[in-house]
Design an enzyme around this catalytic site. Structure first.
Site, PDB file in Angstrom:
ATOM      1  N   TYR A   1       0.786  -1.234   0.000  1.00  0.00           N
ATOM      2  CA  TYR A   1       0.000   0.000   0.000  1.00  0.00           C
ATOM      3  C   TYR A   1       0.817   1.282   0.000  1.00  0.00           C
ATOM      4  O   TYR A   1       0.277   2.344  -0.319  1.00  0.00           O
ATOM      5  CB  TYR A   1      -0.972   0.012   1.187  1.00  0.00           C
ATOM      6  CG  TYR A   1      -2.134  -0.907   0.949  1.00  0.00           C
ATOM      7  CD1 TYR A   1      -3.272  -0.452   0.296  1.00  0.00           C
ATOM      8  CD2 TYR A   1      -2.078  -2.242   1.324  1.00  0.00           C
ATOM      9  CE1 TYR A   1      -4.325  -1.306   0.033  1.00  0.00           C
ATOM     10  CE2 TYR A   1      -3.130  -3.102   1.071  1.00  0.00           C
ATOM     11  CZ  TYR A   1      -4.250  -2.625   0.426  1.00  0.00           C
ATOM     12  OH  TYR A   1      -5.296  -3.466   0.153  1.00  0.00           O
TER      13      TYR A   1
ATOM     14  N   HIS B   1      -3.859   5.378   5.400  1.00  0.00           N
ATOM     15  CA  HIS B   1      -3.684   6.676   4.741  1.00  0.00           C
ATOM     16  C   HIS B   1      -4.410   6.698   3.397  1.00  0.00           C
ATOM     17  O   HIS B   1      -5.085   7.673   3.063  1.00  0.00           O
ATOM     18  CB  HIS B   1      -2.192   6.971   4.562  1.00  0.00           C
ATOM     19  CG  HIS B   1      -1.906   8.325   4.026  1.00  0.00           C
ATOM     20  ND1 HIS B   1      -1.424   8.521   2.751  1.00  0.00           N
ATOM     21  CD2 HIS B   1      -2.047   9.557   4.577  1.00  0.00           C
ATOM     22  CE1 HIS B   1      -1.263   9.818   2.550  1.00  0.00           C
ATOM     23  NE2 HIS B   1      -1.635  10.471   3.644  1.00  0.00           N
ATOM     24  N   ASP B   2      -4.289   5.620   2.628  1.00  0.00           N
ATOM     25  CA  ASP B   2      -5.015   5.526   1.352  1.00  0.00           C
ATOM     26  C   ASP B   2      -6.518   5.636   1.584  1.00  0.00           C
ATOM     27  O   ASP B   2      -7.222   6.340   0.852  1.00  0.00           O
ATOM     28  CB  ASP B   2      -4.719   4.198   0.644  1.00  0.00           C
ATOM     29  CG  ASP B   2      -3.331   4.120   0.043  1.00  0.00           C
ATOM     30  OD1 ASP B   2      -2.591   5.121   0.093  1.00  0.00           O
ATOM     31  OD2 ASP B   2      -2.974   3.039  -0.468  1.00  0.00           O
TER      32      ASP B   2
ATOM     33  N   ASP C   1      -2.577  13.134   6.796  1.00  0.00           N
ATOM     34  CA  ASP C   1      -1.128  13.098   6.613  1.00  0.00           C
ATOM     35  C   ASP C   1      -0.371  13.062   7.937  1.00  0.00           C
ATOM     36  O   ASP C   1       0.604  12.321   8.084  1.00  0.00           O
ATOM     37  CB  ASP C   1      -0.672  14.288   5.773  1.00  0.00           C
ATOM     38  CG  ASP C   1      -1.077  14.171   4.318  1.00  0.00           C
ATOM     39  OD1 ASP C   1      -1.595  13.112   3.912  1.00  0.00           O
ATOM     40  OD2 ASP C   1      -0.870  15.152   3.569  1.00  0.00           O
TER      41      ASP C   1
END
Length: 144
Positions: free
Chosen positions: A55, A75-76, A120
């Site tokens: 990922y 995060h994705d 982030d």
């Protein structure tokens, strides 16, 4: 016009044409790399995360291989949620700072910027805590 002036003008035009062919780097990804460096206090270069596990980096599929890869999957997914809100997570600039104990989002009023900054910062902190296994670098062919 003097020949020297023409040469200078030609050199400037050629330089501009060359620069125009360089694709722009999405600003948010540059900021994200700074957040990663802030969180890990410069102990690991950002490029180590660009092709890690299934990922980390562009795209993602299969089962995350370890804790760090799960950070990237999260995060994705966070960016996916941002897109559902109508945000453009890879292009948004936001205001952050790097303190002694890691990165933080500043007081951001705009919803998209705040959401993406939070994605982030959380990912950068997750990266810093997770062990890095060099055997999981550049393994995308194993991800299904």
């Amino acid at each position: 016009m003097y020949p020297a002036h023409l040469l200078v003008l030609l050199a400037v035009c050629v330089s501009l044409l060359g620069a125009a062919s360089i694709p722009p780097q999405p600003l948010n990804l540059v900021q994200f790399s700074y957040l990663i460096q802030c969180a890990n206090h410069g102990s690991r270069a950002t490029w180590h995360y660009t092709d890690y596990g299934c990922y980390c980096g562009s795209g993602g599929s299969g089962t995350p291989v370890d804790e760090l890869d799960r950070c990237c999957q999260t995060h994705d997914n966070c960016y996916g949620e941002a897109e559902k809100k109508g945000c453009y997570p890879k292009m948004l600039a936001y205001d952050y700072y790097c303190g002694g104990d890691g990165p933080y989002c500043r007081d951001i009023k705009k919803e998209c910027q705040r959401f993406v900054c939070d994605c982030d910062v959380e990912a950068a902190k997750c990266f810093a805590k997770a062990p890095y296994d060099k055997e999981n670098y550049n393994i995308k062919t194993r991800c299904q």
